[in-house]
Design an enzyme around this catalytic site. Structure first.
Site, PDB file in Angstrom:
ATOM      1  N   ASP A 199       1.035  -1.079   0.090  1.00 55.04           N
ATOM      2  CA  ASP A 199      -0.036   0.035  -0.065  1.00 55.04           C
ATOM      3  C   ASP A 199       0.935   1.232   0.079  1.00 55.04           C
ATOM      4  O   ASP A 199       1.993   0.998   0.081  1.00 55.04           O
ATOM      5  CB  ASP A 199      -0.998  -0.177   1.132  1.00 55.04           C
TER       6      ASP A 199
ATOM      7  N   HIS B  39      -3.423   3.005  -4.750  1.00 50.73           N
ATOM      8  CA  HIS B  39      -2.956   2.528  -3.442  1.00 50.73           C
ATOM      9  C   HIS B  39      -1.128   2.265  -3.773  1.00 50.73           C
ATOM     10  O   HIS B  39      -0.892   1.188  -3.259  1.00 50.73           O
ATOM     11  CB  HIS B  39      -3.272   1.664  -2.577  1.00 50.73           C
TER      12      HIS B  39
ATOM     13  N   GLU C 198     -10.603   1.949  -4.688  1.00 49.50           N
ATOM     14  CA  GLU C 198     -10.113   3.326  -4.521  1.00 49.50           C
ATOM     15  C   GLU C 198      -8.932   3.803  -5.360  1.00 49.50           C
ATOM     16  O   GLU C 198      -8.033   4.421  -4.894  1.00 49.50           O
ATOM     17  CB  GLU C 198      -9.582   3.667  -2.905  1.00 49.50           C
TER      18      GLU C 198
ATOM     19  N   TRP D  34     -16.836  -4.681   0.581  1.00 50.52           N
ATOM     20  CA  TRP D  34     -16.377  -3.972   1.734  1.00 50.52           C
ATOM     21  C   TRP D  34     -17.214  -2.609   1.897  1.00 50.52           C
ATOM     22  O   TRP D  34     -17.559  -2.114   2.986  1.00 50.52           O
ATOM     23  CB  TRP D  34     -14.676  -3.430   1.641  1.00 50.52           C
TER      24      TRP D  34
ATOM     25  N   GLU E 111      -3.925   2.177   9.732  1.00 49.44           N
ATOM     26  CA  GLU E 111      -3.622   3.769   9.717  1.00 49.44           C
ATOM     27  C   GLU E 111      -3.178   4.050  11.442  1.00 49.44           C
ATOM     28  O   GLU E 111      -2.126   4.977  11.534  1.00 49.44           O
ATOM     29  CB  GLU E 111      -4.466   4.663   9.161  1.00 49.44           C
TER      30      GLU E 111
HETATM   31  C1  ACM Z   1     -10.999  -0.597   1.621  1.00 46.65           C
HETATM   32  O1  ACM Z   1     -11.386  -0.473   2.799  1.00 46.65           O
HETATM   33  N1  ACM Z   1     -10.315   0.391   1.078  1.00 46.65           N
HETATM   34  C2  ACM Z   1     -10.910  -1.996   1.015  1.00 46.65           C
END
Ligand code: ACM
Ligand code: ZN
Length: 545
Positions: free
Chosen positions: A200, A275, A340, A406, A483
Site C-alpha cells: 500500500d 494505493h 479506491e 467492503w 493507519e
Molecule cells: C478498503 O477498505 N479500502 C478496501
C-alpha cells in the site's frame, strides 16, 4: 398439562439448554458448536495421560502442532504412547465421515479418555481448540497436573468455508512474531483464511527478487511515529527514510507453514492499480506523470498515485511480481486489490488515453477492468483465482473473479446475482479498525462505530438473496486496517474481543447464534485471552448502539 411443562423445563435446565433446544449453554465454547451434549462425569488430564494418533502420519505438521500445544496451552507436556491407561486420541477417518465435511470434528470426553475424530488435519486442530476451551483456565494456571474436563459429546463443523481475518501491514509494519501470534488467535477461534495486505502507499512489505527497489526504497518512510497519524508532515528534502520493514521470502515461507499447520491459508494481497505511492517512489517510471512520489506518511486524500494503465512495462512488472508471489504462496487465491483507484492521472495521461482509444474502451473504469482482466488471465494461467475489492465490478467483471464486498453488502449482493463468488467484509459490521466503544474513552481510531454486538449480528448471507444466489457467498471476514494502529498491543486491542463475535458469525449455525448467551461467555473467554497474553478491550457490554 402444567406439570409436564414444568418437568420439561427442569429437564432443559438440567441439560443446560436454552430455548434453542440443541444450543447447549453448559459450556463456554466460542464459536458455539453445532451440537454439544453434556455427559455424566469428568476426565482429568494428569501425569497418567498420553497422546495417541490414529492414521496421522508421524511427520504430519498437525502431529507436531498437537504435541507442542499441550505444554503451551494446557501447561503440561504429554507423552505420545499407545499403551497408556488414559489417552487423548486424535484420529483421522480413513473413510470420510460425511457429516463432518472438510473441517468438522467429533469430540468425545468420557471418564476414561478423550477422542477427536476428523476427516482432515484442520478438523483435528479445531477439535483440539474445543478441548482447550473446555479446560478451566484457573485450573491450567494453578494446577496443570490436574485439569478436570467435563464429559461431553460434540459434533461440529463450520457454516462457511471462508472465515477470514485480514491484516494491513503497510500503514504500519508488524514483525512475523506478531503475525504468528495473530495466526494462533485465528486457530483458537477456528478462522481459516489470513488475508495479508502486503502492499500500500505506506510501504511495500514483501521481498521481490526481480525488483529489489520495492523493498530497498518502497519499504521505508520518513519516521513520523512521534506525532499523531493525521499530523504526519510530508518528508523534507534529504530526510532519511527509517520507518518500516519487509518480510524476506524465507520469513514468508515460515509464516505460510506456521499457518498451514493450524489449518490456515495465507492469501497475499498486491494492490493494483491504486494505493501504490510506495511502488512509484521506488520505480517512478511506472507513473503517468513525473510527480515526485514518496512512501506516504499519515493520511492523504484523494490518493493520486496510480500505476500507468497505458505503459506495457507496468503490465510486465505486474506479471513478474505476481509470478514471484504465486511461487511463494501456495494459496489458490491472489488478492489484487482494486479499491479506491483514483483515475485523475489516467484522464490526462497520453499513454492511458491511447490505450483507451486503441483497444477501444469507453472510459477509465474500463481501463481498470482491462488491467484487472490482463492480470487475471496471467494468474488463472497459474491455476489460481483472483480476488478483488468490490470496485472491480465497476468497469465490468469476469465470471472467475471473487468479489470482496467492503462498501457495505451492495457489491457482494450484485456480484452474487451476477454469478461471481463473494466474500462479505462490509465495513458496517466487519471493520475492526472502527471504534468499538465511546470514542471519547478510546485510543484514536479511523472513525466509525462497530461495537461487538454489531459484529455479532453480521450474517454473510443478506436476507435479500435467494437461496440460489446465496450459494455464491463463500463466507465473511474481519478487516484490520492499520493507519491508527502501530503496535501489537493496540492491534490485539482492536481485534479482541470482536474477532470472537466474527468467529461465531461465520462458523456457528444461524439458529445457534444467541447474543445474550454469547455475552455471558465473554468474561471467561477474556480470562483465557489474558492467560495467553493477548490484550483486549474490556469495555464491551457497557456501550450500546
Ligand atoms: C478498503 O477498505 N479500502 C478496501
Ligand atoms: Zn498513464
Amino acid at each position: 398439562m402444567k406439570a409436564s411443562f414444568f418437568l420439561a423445563g427442569l429437564l432443559l435446565l438440567a441439560a443446560g439448554c436454552n430455548q434453542n433446544g440443541h444450543l447447549d449453554t453448559a459450556f463456554n465454547i466460542v464459536p458455539q458448536p453445532v451440537e454439544a451434549s453434556p455427559q455424566k462425569g469428568t476426565f482429568t488430564i494428569d501425569k497418567n495421560v498420553a497422546l495417541v494418533f490414529h492414521h496421522v502420519d508421524d511427520a504430519a505438521p498437525v502431529k507436531q502442532y498437537i504435541e507442542e500445544y499441550f505444554p503451551k496451552y494446557f501447561g503440561q507436556s504429554l507423552p505420545v504412547a499407545g499403551d497408556a491407561e488414559k489417552t487423548i486420541a486424535f484420529a483421522l477417518h480413513e473413510t470420510p465421515d460425511a457429516k463432518l465435511q472438510t473441517e468438522g470434528y467429533e469430540l468425545t470426553v468420557t471418564e476414561n479418555g478423550v477422542t477427536v475424530y476428523a476427516n482432515t488435519p484442520s478438523g483435528l486442530v479445531y477439535g483440539l481448540q474445543t478441548l482447550y476451551q473446555l479446560a478451566p483456565v484457573d485450573s491450567i494456571k494453578s494446577n496443570p497436573e490436574q485439569i478436570v474436563i467435563p464429559a461431553v459429546r460434540i459434533i461440529d463443523y463450520p457454516r462457511f468455508e471462508w472465515r477470514g481475518s485480514h491484516r494491513d501491514v503497510s500503514r504500519h509494519f508488524f514483525d512475523i512474531a506478531h503475525i504468528k501470534k495473530h495466526l494462533d488467535l485465528m486457530a483458537l477461534y477456528k478462522l481459516n483464511k489470513f488475508h495479508w495486505h502486503l502492499t500500500d502507499d505506506h510501504g511495500w512489505r514483501l521481498e521481490i527478487e526481480k525488483y529489489p527497489k520495492l523493498t530497498e526504497i518502497g519499504a521505508w518512510s520518513v519516521d513520523r511515529s512521534d506525532v499523531a497519524w493525521r499530523e504526519g508532515e510530508p518528508p523534507k528534502a534529504g530526510e532519511p527514510a527509517t520507518y518500516g520493514g519487509f518480510y524476506t521470502k524465507e520469513e514468508i515461507r515460515e509464516v505460510v507453514a506456521y499457518a498451514a499447520q493450524r489449518g490456515i491459508e495465507v492469501i497475499p494481497e498486491i494492490e493494483i492499480p491504486g494505493h501504490c505511492s510506495e511502488i512509484l517512489a521506488a520505480y517512478p517510471e511506472f507513473a503517468c506523470d513525473d510527480f515526485p512520489y514518496y512512501v506516504q506518511i499519515g493520511p492523504y486524500w484523494p490518493p493520486k498515485a496510480i500505476l500507468c494503465g497505458g505503459n506495457d512495462e507496468v503490465m510486465g512488472f505486474l506479471k513478474d511480481v505476481l509470478d514471484e508471489v504465486a511461487d511463494l504462496f501456495p494459496s489458490e487465491y491472489i488478492h489484487i486489490g482494486g479499491d479506491e483507484a483514483f483515475k485523475d492521472n489516467w484522464k490526462v495521461c497520453p499513454k492511458c488515453q491511447k490505450r483507451i482509444k486503441d483497444l477501444p474502451l469507453n472510459n477509465e473504469e474500463e481501463l481498470q477492468s482491462w488491467m484487472i482482466r490482463e492480470v487475471e488471465k496471467h494468474v488463472t494461467g497459474k491455476g489460481k483465482t483472483i480476488i478483488g475489492w468490490d470496485e472491480i465490478l465497476e468497469g465490468g467483471v469476469t465470471p472467475s473473479a471473487i468479489i470482496m464486498s467492503w462498501r457495505g453488502e451492495k457489491g457482494g449482493i450484485e456480484a452474487a446475482r451476477h454469478g461471481n463468488y463473494v466474500i462479505m467484509t462490509p465495513n458496517t459490521y466487519c471493520y475492526l479498525d472502527y471504534y468499538q466503544a465511546d470514542a471519547a474513552t478510546e485510543p484514536p481510531a479511523i472513525g466509525g462505530y462497530v461495537p461487538i454486538e454489531l459484529v455479532y449480528s453480521f450474517d454473510p448471507v443478506s436476507d435479500s438473496l435467494t437461496a440460489e444466489e446465496a450459494r455464491f457467498i463463500k463466507g465473511g471476514q474481519a478487516n484490520l486496517w492499520a493507519e491508527f494502529i502501530s503496535t501489537p498491543e493496540h492491534a490485539e486491542y482492536m481485534l479482541l474481543p470482536r474477532l470472537l463475535a466474527l468467529s461465531e458469525a461465520v462458523w456457528s449455525p444461524k439458529q445457534n447464534k444467541d447474543w445474550p448467551f454469547f455475552a455471558t461467555k465473554l468474561p471467561a473467554q477474556k480470562k483465557r485471552l489474558a492467560a495467553l497474553n493477548y490484550n483486549y478491550c474490556d469495555k464491551v457490554g457497557e456501550v450500546k448502539n
